[in-house]
Design a protein around this motif. Structure first.
Motif, PDB file in Angstrom:
ATOM      1  N   LEU A 248       5.480  -5.933   2.457  1.00 61.65           N
ATOM      2  CA  LEU A 248       5.909  -5.040   2.206  1.00 61.65           C
ATOM      3  C   LEU A 248       6.728  -4.044   0.927  1.00 61.65           C
ATOM      4  CD1 LEU A 248       6.812  -4.734   5.432  1.00 61.65           C
ATOM      5  CD2 LEU A 248       4.394  -3.661   5.180  1.00 61.65           C
ATOM      6  N   GLY A 249       6.911  -2.889   0.227  1.00 60.26           N
ATOM      7  CA  GLY A 249       7.693  -3.098  -0.694  1.00 60.26           C
ATOM      8  C   GLY A 249       7.483  -1.168  -1.094  1.00 60.26           C
ATOM      9  N   PRO A 250       8.428  -0.937  -1.520  1.00 59.09           N
ATOM     10  CA  PRO A 250       8.698   0.652  -1.968  1.00 59.09           C
ATOM     11  C   PRO A 250       7.682   1.380  -2.538  1.00 59.09           C
ATOM     12  CG  PRO A 250       9.591  -0.595  -3.382  1.00 59.09           C
ATOM     13  CD  PRO A 250       9.453  -1.374  -2.232  1.00 59.09           C
ATOM     14  N   GLU A 263       2.692  -0.169   0.049  1.00 52.33           N
ATOM     15  CA  GLU A 263       3.479   0.644   0.613  1.00 52.33           C
ATOM     16  C   GLU A 263       4.548   0.904   2.924  1.00 52.33           C
ATOM     17  OE1 GLU A 263       4.739   5.694  -1.285  1.00 52.33           O
ATOM     18  OE2 GLU A 263       2.451   4.110  -1.761  1.00 52.33           O
ATOM     19  N   MET A 264       5.943   0.781   1.803  1.00 50.38           N
ATOM     20  CA  MET A 264       6.307   1.082   3.170  1.00 50.38           C
ATOM     21  C   MET A 264       6.603   2.932   3.787  1.00 50.38           C
ATOM     22  SD  MET A 264       9.469  -1.044   3.090  1.00 50.38           S
ATOM     23  CE  MET A 264      10.230  -1.029   4.343  1.00 50.38           C
ATOM     24  N   THR A 265       6.358   2.829   5.135  1.00 48.37           N
ATOM     25  CA  THR A 265       6.170   4.436   5.890  1.00 48.37           C
ATOM     26  C   THR A 265       7.791   4.492   5.839  1.00 48.37           C
ATOM     27  OG1 THR A 265       5.885   4.021   8.080  1.00 48.37           O
ATOM     28  CG2 THR A 265       4.245   4.109   7.030  1.00 48.37           C
ATOM     29  N   VAL A 266       7.942   5.393   5.859  1.00 47.24           N
ATOM     30  CA  VAL A 266       9.739   5.510   6.064  1.00 47.24           C
ATOM     31  C   VAL A 266      10.232   5.063   8.287  1.00 47.24           C
ATOM     32  CG1 VAL A 266      10.950   7.557   6.726  1.00 47.24           C
ATOM     33  CG2 VAL A 266       9.633   8.000   5.152  1.00 47.24           C
ATOM     34  N   GLU A 267       9.377   5.078   8.384  1.00 40.86           N
ATOM     35  CA  GLU A 267       9.442   4.782  10.351  1.00 40.86           C
ATOM     36  C   GLU A 267       8.996   2.723  10.082  1.00 40.86           C
ATOM     37  OE1 GLU A 267       7.038   6.249   9.301  1.00 40.86           O
ATOM     38  OE2 GLU A 267       7.478   8.232  11.197  1.00 40.86           O
ATOM     39  N   GLN A 268       9.067   2.654   9.292  1.00 43.67           N
ATOM     40  CA  GLN A 268       9.122   1.235   8.696  1.00 43.67           C
ATOM     41  C   GLN A 268      10.233   0.896   7.880  1.00 43.67           C
ATOM     42  OE1 GLN A 268       5.237   1.073   6.654  1.00 43.67           O
ATOM     43  NE2 GLN A 268       4.675  -1.116   7.931  1.00 43.67           N
ATOM     44  N   PRO A 307      13.791   2.149 -10.662  1.00 48.90           N
ATOM     45  CA  PRO A 307      12.701   2.887 -10.568  1.00 48.90           C
ATOM     46  C   PRO A 307      11.627   2.244 -11.064  1.00 48.90           C
ATOM     47  CG  PRO A 307      14.627   2.769 -12.358  1.00 48.90           C
ATOM     48  CD  PRO A 307      15.372   2.277 -11.615  1.00 48.90           C
ATOM     49  N   LEU A 308      11.590   1.063 -11.700  1.00 47.76           N
ATOM     50  CA  LEU A 308      10.612   0.043 -12.493  1.00 47.76           C
ATOM     51  C   LEU A 308       9.479  -0.261 -10.978  1.00 47.76           C
ATOM     52  CD1 LEU A 308      11.305  -1.504 -15.198  1.00 47.76           C
ATOM     53  CD2 LEU A 308      10.926   1.165 -15.174  1.00 47.76           C
ATOM     54  N   VAL A 309      10.219  -0.317 -10.243  1.00 50.70           N
ATOM     55  CA  VAL A 309       9.583  -1.229  -8.914  1.00 50.70           C
ATOM     56  C   VAL A 309       9.260   0.257  -8.145  1.00 50.70           C
ATOM     57  CG1 VAL A 309       9.517  -2.961  -7.086  1.00 50.70           C
ATOM     58  CG2 VAL A 309      10.506  -2.833  -8.868  1.00 50.70           C
ATOM     59  N   ASN A 310      10.755   1.235  -7.483  1.00 52.16           N
ATOM     60  CA  ASN A 310      10.196   2.341  -6.407  1.00 52.16           C
ATOM     61  C   ASN A 310       9.588   3.278  -7.493  1.00 52.16           C
ATOM     62  OD1 ASN A 310      10.660   4.274  -4.785  1.00 52.16           O
ATOM     63  ND2 ASN A 310      12.856   3.730  -4.421  1.00 52.16           N
ATOM     64  N   GLN A 311       8.750   3.952  -6.859  1.00 51.43           N
ATOM     65  CA  GLN A 311       7.751   5.219  -7.296  1.00 51.43           C
ATOM     66  C   GLN A 311       7.527   5.979  -6.494  1.00 51.43           C
ATOM     67  OE1 GLN A 311       4.819   4.186 -10.616  1.00 51.43           O
ATOM     68  NE2 GLN A 311       5.668   2.768 -11.495  1.00 51.43           N
ATOM     69  N   ARG A 312       8.971   6.157  -5.437  1.00 54.84           N
ATOM     70  CA  ARG A 312       8.184   7.026  -3.801  1.00 54.84           C
ATOM     71  C   ARG A 312       8.518   8.789  -4.588  1.00 54.84           C
ATOM     72  NH1 ARG A 312       8.284   3.576   0.495  1.00 54.84           N
ATOM     73  NH2 ARG A 312       8.259   6.179   1.999  1.00 54.84           N
ATOM     74  N   THR A 313       7.987   9.690  -4.297  1.00 56.76           N
ATOM     75  CA  THR A 313       8.764  11.009  -4.240  1.00 56.76           C
ATOM     76  C   THR A 313       8.903  11.733  -2.933  1.00 56.76           C
ATOM     77  OG1 THR A 313       6.692  11.717  -3.560  1.00 56.76           O
ATOM     78  CG2 THR A 313       6.554  11.305  -5.506  1.00 56.76           C
ATOM     79  N   ASP A 314       9.535  10.441  -1.617  1.00 55.51           N
ATOM     80  CA  ASP A 314      10.338  10.816  -0.054  1.00 55.51           C
ATOM     81  C   ASP A 314      11.715  10.895  -1.454  1.00 55.51           C
ATOM     82  OD1 ASP A 314      10.827   8.029  -0.109  1.00 55.51           O
ATOM     83  OD2 ASP A 314       9.332   8.316   1.122  1.00 55.51           O
ATOM     84  N   GLU A 315      12.894  11.131   0.085  1.00 60.00           N
ATOM     85  CA  GLU A 315      13.441  10.957  -0.188  1.00 60.00           C
ATOM     86  C   GLU A 315      14.604   9.324  -0.632  1.00 60.00           C
ATOM     87  OE1 GLU A 315      13.014  10.299   4.711  1.00 60.00           O
ATOM     88  OE2 GLU A 315      12.111  10.520   2.904  1.00 60.00           O
ATOM     89  N   TYR A 316      13.400   8.543  -0.558  1.00 60.25           N
ATOM     90  CA  TYR A 316      13.948   6.993  -0.602  1.00 60.25           C
ATOM     91  C   TYR A 316      13.416   6.536  -1.958  1.00 60.25           C
ATOM     92  CZ  TYR A 316      15.130   6.503   4.058  1.00 60.25           C
ATOM     93  OH  TYR A 316      15.839   6.257   5.146  1.00 60.25           O
ATOM     94  N   GLY A 317      13.519   7.998  -3.129  1.00 56.95           N
ATOM     95  CA  GLY A 317      12.890   7.038  -4.638  1.00 56.95           C
ATOM     96  C   GLY A 317      12.773   9.003  -5.136  1.00 56.95           C
ATOM     97  N   GLY A 318      13.429   8.614  -6.698  1.00 57.34           N
ATOM     98  CA  GLY A 318      13.252   9.525  -7.348  1.00 57.34           C
ATOM     99  C   GLY A 318      14.936   9.342  -8.079  1.00 57.34           C
ATOM    100  N   SER A 319      15.235  10.321  -7.482  1.00 60.97           N
ATOM    101  CA  SER A 319      16.868  10.352  -8.430  1.00 60.97           C
ATOM    102  C   SER A 319      17.981   8.610  -7.698  1.00 60.97           C
ATOM    103  CB  SER A 319      17.474  11.440  -7.379  1.00 60.97           C
ATOM    104  OG  SER A 319      17.791  11.088  -6.436  1.00 60.97           O
ATOM    105  N   SER A 359      15.157   1.716 -16.499  1.00 62.99           N
ATOM    106  CA  SER A 359      15.324   0.649 -15.410  1.00 62.99           C
ATOM    107  C   SER A 359      16.318   0.846 -15.546  1.00 62.99           C
ATOM    108  CB  SER A 359      14.846  -0.754 -16.799  1.00 62.99           C
ATOM    109  OG  SER A 359      15.755  -0.561 -17.342  1.00 62.99           O
ATOM    110  N   TRP A 360      16.737  -0.429 -14.244  1.00 56.49           N
ATOM    111  CA  TRP A 360      17.972  -0.900 -13.717  1.00 56.49           C
ATOM    112  C   TRP A 360      18.792  -1.307 -15.120  1.00 56.49           C
ATOM    113  CZ3 TRP A 360      20.217   1.117  -9.664  1.00 56.49           C
ATOM    114  CH2 TRP A 360      20.934   0.594  -9.514  1.00 56.49           C
TER     115      TRP A 360
END
Length: 481
Positions: A248-250, A263-268, A307-319, A359-360
């Motif tokens: 699994l991953g972001p 890609e993990m769901t919010v529930e996961q 941010p190079l690995v996490n490209q989510r657009t929900d509350e767990y990605g972006g900022s 990058s981080w």
């Protein structure tokens, strides 16, 4: 430095036995006072030595005079002179004994006043006291060949031998919070209650050897289900028929030659938070005194940060706030069950070493460390790299120390540092320069389980102040046979 002694007590939180360090006395002023007293005693001893020499000289003269009178036949005077000579010799001997005792006492006081090297100064975090600042970092051994997550006699020998070797803290290797969170099928775990007893005997004997027992909790994320020395598939995903699974991953971005993660769901994501909480509870049941949350080296929590690995657009990605959300949620969940008297660590990668924009980096690491401190984290274990593949890492002695130093001073939080620290003077310099609160001796400890004992000898620590087990002190460095 104050003189320390150990006292066997019971841990106030879990009731487990522990070694408490007692200071006699403590503080800079006390050290200066001891040194002043030692100098006075030394001066007194030197004065008494001079008096002794004078008395001996007088005694020799009187003895020579008595011998001369006896030779001349003066019997009455001979007896009187002989008696006087014996009396002078007796006084001289008593004076010599007194001077020797004073000199020995002065030497003892001077030794007590001499500061211990920083490496061997005790450290207290919350209610836990570490006997020194030489710590064993978590290093994966991939040795659960039954693939059931339970540590084995190998793990007992591996960890307890290094506790006997004088390390102040033993952080047991990456311990999975879920079966799919293992880095390899051969990893240890705390995802079920049946694994607790397999850890307990190891933890108990780490403590009996004088060290603090810690455990690193982890979820492998997109780097889970990779190979090991016994399975093969190094840096690749292990197929299902050999015990592997779908990682699994972001975001659906693969690491190197590994398969693309789901890609993990919010529930996961929420389930992972609960898994860390439950694993921390089991760690407490097993008797561990420190929990370290693994948010470094490209495993799940660090994947969400970068941010190079996490490209989510929900509350767990972006900022930054969104990318740090999962780690903060995990810290809060662990703190819910981890007692207030026990310390909580987080391991971070201070940079991913990538040259890509966004990058981080250290700046984000410092911001993260400040946030973690406000959520009850007591120490940041600062490492680097492992998040993205194909980067160039300038590995060299102390190459990760500047990152620890920056976090330590800019956030005002204890840190520990790792990375090609192999020699006692090198490690001592890091602490003397206040670049970290403790040092972790990793690969050097794999070839030298008793590294702290060699370090004590190299830095001039008296064997009675070094962390020798009582059974081993007769073989201490510097013994003649």
């Amino acid at each position: 430095m104050s003189k320390h002694r150990e006292k066997e007590t019971a841990d106030k939180v879990s009731g487990a036995p522990k070694q408490e360090i007692i200071d006699e006395p403590s503080g800079v002023s006390a050290v200066e006072k001891l040194a002043e007293n030692a100098e006075k005693q030394a001066k007194k001893a030197r004065k008494e030595e001079k008096a002794l020499a004078k008395a001996e000289k007088k005694a020799r003269k009187e003895a020579e005079k008595a011998a001369k009178e006896a030779k001349d036949g003066k019997d009455g005077k001979d007896k009187k002179s002989e008696k006087k000579a014996k009396k002078s010799k007796k006084a001289a001997a008593a004076l010599a004994a007194s001077a020797a005792a004073a000199a020995a006492d002065a030497d003892t006081r001077a030794a007590d006043a001499a500061p211990l090297p920083k490496l061997f100064e005790p450290l207290t975090l919350r209610s836990v006291t570490f006997r020194n600042r030489i710590w064993l970092p978590p290093m994966d051994t991939y040795s659960v060949f039954a693939q059931d997550g339970k540590p084995t006699p190998f793990h007992y020998q591996h960890y307890v031998s290094r506790a006997l070797g004088g390390f102040g803290l033993i952080i047991c290797e990456s311990t999975a919070v879920a079966p799919e969170g293992r880095i390899s099928p051969n990893d240890v775990g705390l995802w079920e209650d049946g694994q607790v007893d397999a850890w307990r005997w190891i933890v108990d004997d780490i403590k009996k050897a004088g060290a603090v027992a810690g455990v690193q909790l982890n979820h492998g994320g997109r780097k889970a289900s990779t190979g090991s020395f016994s399975l093969g598939y190094i840096n690749q995903t292990v197929p299902a028929e050999r015990g592997g699974w779908q990682p699994l991953g972001p975001s659906p971005i693969a690491f190197g030659k590994c398969v693309t993660p789901t890609e993990m769901t919010v529930e996961q994501i929420h389930a992972v938070v609960d898994q860390f909480r439950a694993a921390a509870q089991r760690a407490l049941w097993a008797g561990f005194q420190v929990v370290e949350i693994h948010a470094a080296h490209g495993y799940l929590l660090s994947e969400f940060l970068d941010p190079l690995v996490n490209q989510r657009t929900d509350e767990y990605g972006g900022s930054f706030e969104n990318r740090a959300r999962l780690l903060v949620d995990v810290v809060d969940a662990v703190r819910d069950v981890w007692p207030a008297g026990l310390p909580l660590f987080v391991r971070v990668s201070a940079t991913d070493w990538s040259v890509e924009k966004g990058s981080w980096d250290l700046k984000q690491t410092i911001a993260l460390a400040a946030k973690l401190r406000n959520h009850g984290v007591d120490l940041v274990d600062v490492s680097t790299g492992g998040i993205v593949s194909g980067v160039s890492i300038p590995a060299a002695p102390n190459y990760q120390v500047p990152f620890s130093e920056a976090v330590h001073h800019q956030v005002d939080i204890p840190t520990t540092t790792v990375g090609l620290i192999t020699e006692p003077r090198q490690a001592e310099d890091i602490l003397e320069q206040d670049r970290a609160t403790a040092v972790e001796i990793g690969r050097a400890a794999l070839r030298e389980p008793y590294w702290p004992l060699r370090a004590a000898a190299a830095l001039g620590v008296d064997r009675n102040d070094a962390p020798y087990p009582p059974q081993y002190i007769r073989g201490a460095y510097g013994t003649k046979r």
